[in-house]
Design a protein around this motif. Structure first.
Motif: not given
Length: 114
Positions: A21-22, A62-70
């Protein structure tokens, strides 16, 4: 349009070299490439390491994650966010990033480059 016939696969590093997760940076030829291990979903992504906002080689941190599932990455300095699927700037700015396909084979991460 990128097709598998136009790609050359380059060994980046063993899977164990990347944090769960990085991200981490690898250098292939003259390119610095940020590689992200979304361990929670089993997905891998790669993009240019240079943030186009201030031209710093920092996206791998950078900081990872999602935007509306992307899946997305945010520059740790400026918080500009980019899609890891398309390279689109999710803040609405004109600049975007290059993204690259990733495959995992025999415990090794490969990046597809044209």
């Amino acid at each position: 349009m990128i097709t598998s016939q136009t790609l050359t696969w380059h060994a980046a590093a063993p899977v164990a070299s990347f944090p769960a997760d990085g991200g981490a940076c690898v250098k292939i030829g003259h390119r610095q490439i940020a590689v992200f291990n979304f361990a929670a979903t089993g997905a891998w992504y790669a993009c240019q390491n240079q943030c186009p906002h201030r031209m710093q080689m920092i996206l791998s941190r950078g900081l990872t994650g999602d935007h509306k599932g992307e899946p997305k990455v945010a520059c740790p300095y400026h918080k500009k966010t980019f899609s890891l699927c398309t390279g689109e700037n999710l803040n609405g700015d004109d600049y975007q990033i290059e993204v690259y396909p990733v495959k995992i084979e025999n415990g090794m991460v490969y990046i597809g480059l044209c």
